[in-house]
Motif scaffolding. Structure first.
Motif, PDB file in Angstrom:
ATOM      1  N   PHE A  33      53.484  51.662  38.145  1.00 46.73           N
ATOM      2  CA  PHE A  33      52.234  51.187  38.747  1.00 46.73           C
ATOM      3  C   PHE A  33      52.444  49.751  39.206  1.00 46.73           C
ATOM      4  O   PHE A  33      52.836  48.891  38.400  1.00 46.73           O
ATOM      5  CB  PHE A  33      51.084  51.246  37.743  1.00 46.73           C
ATOM      6  CG  PHE A  33      50.686  52.635  37.338  1.00 46.73           C
ATOM      7  CD1 PHE A  33      49.822  53.394  38.109  1.00 46.73           C
ATOM      8  CD2 PHE A  33      51.187  53.191  36.163  1.00 46.73           C
ATOM      9  CE1 PHE A  33      49.451  54.678  37.732  1.00 46.73           C
ATOM     10  CE2 PHE A  33      50.826  54.467  35.766  1.00 46.73           C
ATOM     11  CZ  PHE A  33      49.959  55.218  36.561  1.00 46.73           C
ATOM     12  N   SER A  34      52.195  49.494  40.458  1.00 47.79           N
ATOM     13  CA  SER A  34      52.357  48.146  41.002  1.00 47.79           C
ATOM     14  C   SER A  34      51.191  47.272  40.565  1.00 47.79           C
ATOM     15  O   SER A  34      50.149  47.769  40.124  1.00 47.79           O
ATOM     16  CB  SER A  34      52.410  48.207  42.527  1.00 47.79           C
ATOM     17  OG  SER A  34      51.108  48.461  43.048  1.00 47.79           O
ATOM     18  N   PRO A  35      51.321  45.942  40.729  1.00 48.04           N
ATOM     19  CA  PRO A  35      50.195  45.069  40.379  1.00 48.04           C
ATOM     20  C   PRO A  35      48.970  45.310  41.242  1.00 48.04           C
ATOM     21  O   PRO A  35      47.857  44.964  40.840  1.00 48.04           O
ATOM     22  CB  PRO A  35      50.766  43.656  40.580  1.00 48.04           C
ATOM     23  CG  PRO A  35      52.017  43.821  41.353  1.00 48.04           C
ATOM     24  CD  PRO A  35      52.530  45.173  41.070  1.00 48.04           C
ATOM     25  N   ASP A  36      49.146  45.915  42.411  1.00 52.82           N
ATOM     26  CA  ASP A  36      47.988  46.256  43.231  1.00 52.82           C
ATOM     27  C   ASP A  36      47.259  47.487  42.710  1.00 52.82           C
ATOM     28  O   ASP A  36      46.127  47.757  43.124  1.00 52.82           O
ATOM     29  CB  ASP A  36      48.423  46.508  44.685  1.00 52.82           C
ATOM     30  CG  ASP A  36      48.833  45.232  45.390  1.00 52.82           C
ATOM     31  OD1 ASP A  36      48.367  44.153  44.987  1.00 52.82           O
ATOM     32  OD2 ASP A  36      49.641  45.312  46.336  1.00 52.82           O
ATOM     33  N   GLU A  37      47.913  48.225  41.784  1.00 51.41           N
ATOM     34  CA  GLU A  37      47.294  49.426  41.224  1.00 51.41           C
ATOM     35  C   GLU A  37      46.727  49.179  39.829  1.00 51.41           C
ATOM     36  O   GLU A  37      45.574  49.521  39.540  1.00 51.41           O
ATOM     37  CB  GLU A  37      48.329  50.550  41.176  1.00 51.41           C
ATOM     38  CG  GLU A  37      48.761  51.037  42.552  1.00 51.41           C
ATOM     39  CD  GLU A  37      49.909  52.017  42.479  1.00 51.41           C
ATOM     40  OE1 GLU A  37      49.907  52.977  43.269  1.00 51.41           O
ATOM     41  OE2 GLU A  37      50.808  51.825  41.614  1.00 51.41           O
ATOM     42  N   ILE A  38      47.540  48.636  38.941  1.00 49.94           N
ATOM     43  CA  ILE A  38      47.094  48.231  37.606  1.00 49.94           C
ATOM     44  C   ILE A  38      47.743  46.883  37.329  1.00 49.94           C
ATOM     45  O   ILE A  38      48.945  46.810  37.103  1.00 49.94           O
ATOM     46  CB  ILE A  38      47.496  49.243  36.520  1.00 49.94           C
ATOM     47  CG1 ILE A  38      46.856  50.607  36.780  1.00 49.94           C
ATOM     48  CG2 ILE A  38      47.085  48.734  35.148  1.00 49.94           C
ATOM     49  CD1 ILE A  38      47.244  51.670  35.752  1.00 49.94           C
ATOM     50  N   ARG A  39      46.979  45.830  37.347  1.00 49.78           N
ATOM     51  CA  ARG A  39      47.598  44.510  37.206  1.00 49.78           C
ATOM     52  C   ARG A  39      47.588  44.029  35.755  1.00 49.78           C
ATOM     53  O   ARG A  39      47.320  42.863  35.457  1.00 49.78           O
ATOM     54  CB  ARG A  39      46.962  43.484  38.145  1.00 49.78           C
ATOM     55  CG  ARG A  39      45.489  43.158  37.895  1.00 49.78           C
ATOM     56  CD  ARG A  39      45.115  41.978  38.776  1.00 49.78           C
ATOM     57  NE  ARG A  39      43.728  41.581  38.599  1.00 49.78           N
ATOM     58  CZ  ARG A  39      43.197  40.490  39.175  1.00 49.78           C
ATOM     59  NH1 ARG A  39      43.949  39.716  39.945  1.00 49.78           N
ATOM     60  NH2 ARG A  39      41.941  40.182  38.990  1.00 49.78           N
TER      61      ARG A  39
END
Length: 410
Positions: free
Chosen positions: A222-228
């Motif tokens: 999960f990228s920071p744009d998805e789950i930060r």
């Protein structure tokens, strides 16, 4: 680096009393469940062990001098985790670049492992076959083979997150830090055959990787744009939901203060919508984040029955109580104490133990982590209020508590 070490509880006749008690099990509480509290002073490299003594009182029964055990100074014991039978404790030491394993009954060191720079959290897998270590400085998840029967512990593998194929496919979604590293693991917990690792340590380099811990490979990213998320990790007792926190102090230049939490369905590995509590396939962090009503969200813990999830904010000292059935906020915690950090509940659901940072904190942004009463607060689960504050090294400005654990003894 702090060099202070104090053995105040082990001096003179008090030392003889505590040494005699070191091999004993914890005392019983009202319902017959014995337990002891392990509180880690990373500022002075001490581990203090307390037992309940009735009427909201707790007795110091032992102290571990981490430096003495490894014959080096400045280890900074950061967090603790126990094997499933509570017979062993894994202590990650950030400055010492080590993971130390203690036999809990007699507090003896049985393994000294060089798990790498910034060894932040070391956790036993649910089957106790391995210890996984989040080594921030190495950008790696380190795997330790744990043979508890023979008390044999060996480093056998590692996942360098930047080099992992599942991560490399999405590397452009992760900003590189000043050292060019894109994935530094911070903390993890386990659910449904997987370990969920937050990335960071700053929210600027957040995200999550999901590891199949038997195969020891990354399954999902999960990228920071998805789950930060960059902080806490917590699986529900039934492992059906996984929770994350994301936090940053109010002085952060890019975002200002952040206090967020996320809920993830572990069957689908999809985040739950804050409005419907249903898994969503197309989402951004903004869509699925939930407000902690404060800044620098950090630690959390379930009550022993799994009926409540408590969340805290390190800068604003407050927090929430969540119903995990609905993921709705059912209550608020007005005050955990100054600069609260990590918490762990008693097995009888009577208390929540919360570490309190010192006036000269070794980790975290001082804007949020600078405390006044280094030690830990004891909150009544029923009343949501502090019943006592324990300062094992009162008056020592080097004292700085971070990790805490509750060991069930009976």
């Amino acid at each position: 680096m702090k060099q202070t070490t104090r053995r105040s509880f082990l001096a003179g006749t008090a030392g003889a009393t505590l040494t005699a008690a070191a091999g004993c099990l914890g005392s019983d509480d009202a319902d017959g469940t014995g337990y002891e509290v392990w509180a880690l002073d990373q500022g002075t490299d001490q581990i203090y062990i307390y037992e309940p003594d009735g009427d909201d009182e707790f007795e110091a029964v032992a102290e571990i001098d981490v430096n003495e055990d490894v014959d080096e100074f400045g280890q900074v014991p950061h967090m603790v985790d126990f094997s499933s039978d509570y017979e062993y404790a894994a202590v990650a030491c950030t400055a010492g670049a080590k993971t130390l394993v203690y036999r809990t009954e007699d507090r003896e060191l049985v393994a000294n492992l060089d798990t790498g720079a910034g060894s932040h959290f070391a956790g036993f897998t649910p089957d106790d076959e391995y210890i996984q270590v989040d080594a921030i400085g190495e950008g790696a998840i380190v795997r330790v083979d744990a043979d508890l029967e023979d008390e044999s512990f060996d480093i056998v593998d590692e996942i360098v997150i930047d080099d992992a194929p599942a991560f490399a496919d999405r590397a452009e979604e992760f900003p590189a830090d000043d050292d060019g590293v894109r994935g530094r693991p911070v903390c993890h917990d386990h659910a449904n055959g997987h370990s969920y690792h937050t990335l960071g340590p700053s929210i600027d380099f957040a995200g999550v990787v999901v590891v199949d811990y038997d195969a020891f490979e990354i399954d999902q990213v999960f990228s920071p744009d998805e789950i930060r998320s960059n902080c806490g990790t917590m699986a529900s007792p039934d492992e059906g939901t996984f929770y994350f926190t994301a936090g940053v102090p109010s002085n952060h230049e890019e975002t200002g203060g952040v206090g967020e939490w996320y809920a993830l369905d572990t069957d689908t590995n999809l985040p739950l919508d804050p409005e419907t509590n249903e898994p969503v396939e197309d989402f951004s962090a903004e869509d699925v984040s939930r407000d902690t009503d404060g800044y620098d969200a950090h630690g959390f813990w379930f009550t022993d029955g799994g009926d409540e999830l408590w969340i805290l904010n390190r800068e604003t000292d407050n927090g929430l109580v969540v119903d995990p059935e609905t993921n709705e906020v059912i209550d608020e915690i007005d005050d955990y104490g100054p600069a609260p950090d990590i918490m762990w509940g008693s097995p009888d659901d009577e208390y929540m133990f919360v570490t309190l940072r010192g006036p000269d904190p070794l980790s975290g942004d001082p804007h949020a982590a600078k405390g006044e009463t280094p030690g830990f607060s004891v909150l009544s689960v029923e009343d949501r209020e502090i019943v006592t504050v324990i300062e094992p090294d009162e008056g020592n400005d080097d004292s700085d508590f971070h990790g805490i654990g509750v060991r069930v003894t009976e």
